[in-house]
Scaffold this motif. Structure first.
Motif, mmCIF file in Angstrom:
data_model
loop_
_atom_site.group_PDB
_atom_site.id
_atom_site.type_symbol
_atom_site.label_atom_id
_atom_site.label_comp_id
_atom_site.label_asym_id
_atom_site.label_seq_id
_atom_site.Cartn_x
_atom_site.Cartn_y
_atom_site.Cartn_z
ATOM 1 N N PRO A 184 0.079 10.164 -12.367
ATOM 2 C CA PRO A 184 0.404 9.197 -11.305
ATOM 3 C C PRO A 184 -0.042 9.707 -9.936
ATOM 4 C CG PRO A 184 2.366 9.716 -12.628
ATOM 5 C CD PRO A 184 1.282 10.654 -13.057
ATOM 6 N N TRP A 239 -2.802 10.838 -8.943
ATOM 7 C CA TRP A 239 -4.132 10.489 -8.443
ATOM 8 C C TRP A 239 -4.169 9.145 -7.744
ATOM 9 C CZ3 TRP A 239 -7.355 6.509 -9.509
ATOM 10 C CH2 TRP A 239 -7.405 5.946 -10.772
ATOM 11 N N THR A 240 -3.231 8.267 -8.107
ATOM 12 C CA THR A 240 -3.214 6.986 -7.385
ATOM 13 C C THR A 240 -2.781 7.215 -5.928
ATOM 14 O OG1 THR A 240 -0.955 6.519 -8.081
ATOM 15 C CG2 THR A 240 -2.692 5.619 -9.436
ATOM 16 N N LYS A 241 -1.887 8.156 -5.735
ATOM 17 C CA LYS A 241 -1.450 8.450 -4.362
ATOM 18 C C LYS A 241 -2.591 9.050 -3.551
ATOM 19 C CE LYS A 241 3.510 9.118 -5.007
ATOM 20 N NZ LYS A 241 3.541 8.168 -6.099
ATOM 21 N N LEU A 290 -5.731 8.630 -4.139
ATOM 22 C CA LEU A 290 -6.728 7.576 -3.950
ATOM 23 C C LEU A 290 -6.316 6.639 -2.814
ATOM 24 C CD1 LEU A 290 -9.291 6.209 -4.875
ATOM 25 C CD2 LEU A 290 -8.025 5.108 -6.692
ATOM 26 N N LEU A 291 -5.054 6.273 -2.775
ATOM 27 C CA LEU A 291 -4.581 5.381 -1.711
ATOM 28 C C LEU A 291 -4.709 6.036 -0.339
ATOM 29 C CD1 LEU A 291 -1.445 3.692 -3.299
ATOM 30 C CD2 LEU A 291 -3.506 2.557 -2.463
ATOM 31 N N ALA A 292 -4.414 7.316 -0.272
ATOM 32 C CA ALA A 292 -4.535 8.017 1.013
ATOM 33 C C ALA A 292 -5.995 8.024 1.468
ATOM 34 C CB ALA A 292 -4.005 9.438 0.875
ATOM 35 N N LEU A 328 -8.406 5.897 0.530
ATOM 36 C CA LEU A 328 -8.838 4.537 0.854
ATOM 37 C C LEU A 328 -8.294 4.114 2.223
ATOM 38 C CD1 LEU A 328 -8.362 2.791 -2.607
ATOM 39 C CD2 LEU A 328 -10.529 3.050 -1.396
ATOM 40 N N LEU A 354 0.360 -0.870 4.260
ATOM 41 C CA LEU A 354 0.426 0.488 3.707
ATOM 42 C C LEU A 354 -0.395 1.495 4.512
ATOM 43 C CD1 LEU A 354 1.065 2.249 1.028
ATOM 44 C CD2 LEU A 354 -1.251 1.619 0.398
ATOM 45 N N LEU A 364 0.788 5.175 5.657
ATOM 46 C CA LEU A 364 0.260 6.421 5.078
ATOM 47 C C LEU A 364 -0.358 7.310 6.149
ATOM 48 C CD1 LEU A 364 -1.473 5.376 1.713
ATOM 49 C CD2 LEU A 364 0.737 6.466 2.046
ATOM 50 N N LEU A 365 -0.958 6.666 7.166
ATOM 51 C CA LEU A 365 -1.674 7.445 8.184
ATOM 52 C C LEU A 365 -0.810 7.729 9.414
ATOM 53 C CD1 LEU A 365 -5.080 5.524 8.065
ATOM 54 C CD2 LEU A 365 -4.516 7.668 6.934
ATOM 55 N N SER A 422 5.904 2.895 -6.634
ATOM 56 C CA SER A 422 4.537 2.971 -7.161
ATOM 57 C C SER A 422 4.369 4.126 -8.143
ATOM 58 C CB SER A 422 3.515 3.088 -6.018
ATOM 59 O OG SER A 422 3.733 4.265 -5.287
ATOM 60 N N SER A 423 5.331 5.040 -8.177
ATOM 61 C CA SER A 423 5.201 6.105 -9.177
ATOM 62 C C SER A 423 5.796 5.679 -10.517
ATOM 63 C CB SER A 423 5.841 7.407 -8.681
ATOM 64 O OG SER A 423 7.217 7.212 -8.513
ATOM 65 N N ALA A 451 0.830 0.091 -8.443
ATOM 66 C CA ALA A 451 -0.223 1.024 -8.009
ATOM 67 C C ALA A 451 -1.589 0.349 -8.116
ATOM 68 C CB ALA A 451 -0.190 2.294 -8.854
ATOM 69 N N ILE A 466 -4.160 -0.498 -5.001
ATOM 70 C CA ILE A 466 -5.512 0.072 -4.910
ATOM 71 C C ILE A 466 -6.550 -1.048 -4.860
ATOM 72 C CG2 ILE A 466 -7.257 1.476 -6.085
ATOM 73 C CD1 ILE A 466 -4.927 3.114 -7.251
ATOM 74 N N CYS A 497 -6.687 -2.579 -1.491
ATOM 75 C CA CYS A 497 -7.385 -1.703 -0.533
ATOM 76 C C CYS A 497 -8.905 -1.787 -0.730
ATOM 77 C CB CYS A 497 -6.938 -0.249 -0.696
ATOM 78 S SG CYS A 497 -5.333 0.102 0.006
ATOM 79 N N LEU A 553 -11.568 -3.153 1.981
ATOM 80 C CA LEU A 553 -12.710 -2.335 2.398
ATOM 81 C C LEU A 553 -14.031 -3.073 2.241
ATOM 82 C CD1 LEU A 553 -12.303 1.363 1.236
ATOM 83 C CD2 LEU A 553 -13.030 0.541 3.469
#
Lengths: 143, 136
Positions: free
Chosen positions: A117, A119-121, A123-125, A127, B62, B66-67, B95-96, B102, B106, B109, B113
């Motif tokens: 799981p 890697w999805t985090k 990947l999201l960071a 992206l 999101l 995240l940033l 999401s986990s 998830a 993705i 996103c 993009l």
């Protein structure tokens, strides 16, 4: 975002610890003989290929011939642009000798997620950073 | 959305025209949204507005969370909309445990993009054509 940037993002994602184990290898591993067309330019496909061994030619058709754009090997990802978001394949990928790869389709996302799981985090960071970067570039066009 | 995912956040209903946030707003608390039903528009504050329309199952808000960045876009409900929202910790938990969440996030996103990339390329081409015209 260029194809190269996207590949980097996907690489980070797939290199998350524990992403590959024997079960994943058994379930998604494929072997391609020499000169096999793995991806065909113009097709629609939602599979991603993670090369575990061997090399492939990334080619583009020019008339009746294929022009080799690049050769990639172990640890590289191919076909990633179509994986999450359907898009037309932009190149033909041909095996150079025998090639071993993990092949994931959209339907396998649940298995990949279960394997790692984290890697999805990642990947999201990645992206999110790319989105912020592109918004910055669009803003800069105004000035 | 399953109860398992929903337990980490809260649901809200918004009337048409509700502004959820504006560009430059600080991000805090429940800042990551999921469209359960309805329609939301994200607006990028450019000279020519760039809008992205979000349908049910879309996740937004999101990126800034995240940033740790102020809002990059505005978000407005165009219809009577039901949303779900999480804070960063709640979203991480949800999401986990949910591969669907998830995956949707993705995919959203990557689609966003693509819009940004295509717009950037298009505007570059326009700028080039306009520059070439001026030069001639």
């Amino acid at each position: 975002m260029s194809d190269r940037d996207y590949t980097e993002i996907m690489k980070i994602a797939f290199q998350a610890e524990g992403a590959i184990n024997d079960e994943i290898r058994r379930k998604f591993g494929h072997t391609y003989q020499d000169k096999t067309i793995i991806i065909k330019e113009g097709d629609i496909g939602q599979q991603i290929f993670w090369i575990l061994g061997g090399e492939v030619y990334i080619t583009r058709r020019e008339g009746t011939k294929y022009k080799v754009l690049n050769t990639v090997g172990k640890g590289e990802l191919i076909g990633e642009m179509s994986f999450f978001d359907k898009s037309v394949r932009s190149a033909t990928v041909i095996s150079k000798g025998s090639v071993e790869a993990l092949v994931f389709s959209k339907e396998n996302f649940q298995d990949i997620f279960a394997a790692s799981p984290q890697w999805t985090k990642r990947l999201l960071a990645s992206l999110s950073s790319r989105i912020q970067f592109m918004i910055g570039k669009l803003n800069s066009l105004q000035h | 959305m399953t109860e398992q995912e929903l337990q980490y956040g809260e649901q809200l209903r918004a009337e048409p025209g509700t502004i959820l946030y504006q560009p430059g707003d600080a991000v805090s608390g429940s800042s990551i949204y999921y469209v359960v039903a309805g329609l939301v528009r994200l607006d990028l504050p450019l000279s020519e507005r760039l809008s992205v329309y979000l349908h049910p199952d879309s996740v937004f808000g999101l990126v800034e969370s995240l940033l740790s960045s102020p809002r990059l876009t505005g978000a407005c409900c165009l219809e009577s909309t039901i949303l779900y929202r999480w804070d960063r910790e709640g979203f991480d938990l949800a999401s986990s445990v949910s591969w669907e969440l998830a995956f949707n996030t993705i995919t959203g996103c990557t689609q966003y993009l693509r819009v940004l990339n295509a717009e950037f390329s298009g505007r570059l081409r326009l700028a080039g054509a306009s520059g070439a015209g001026k030069g001639a």
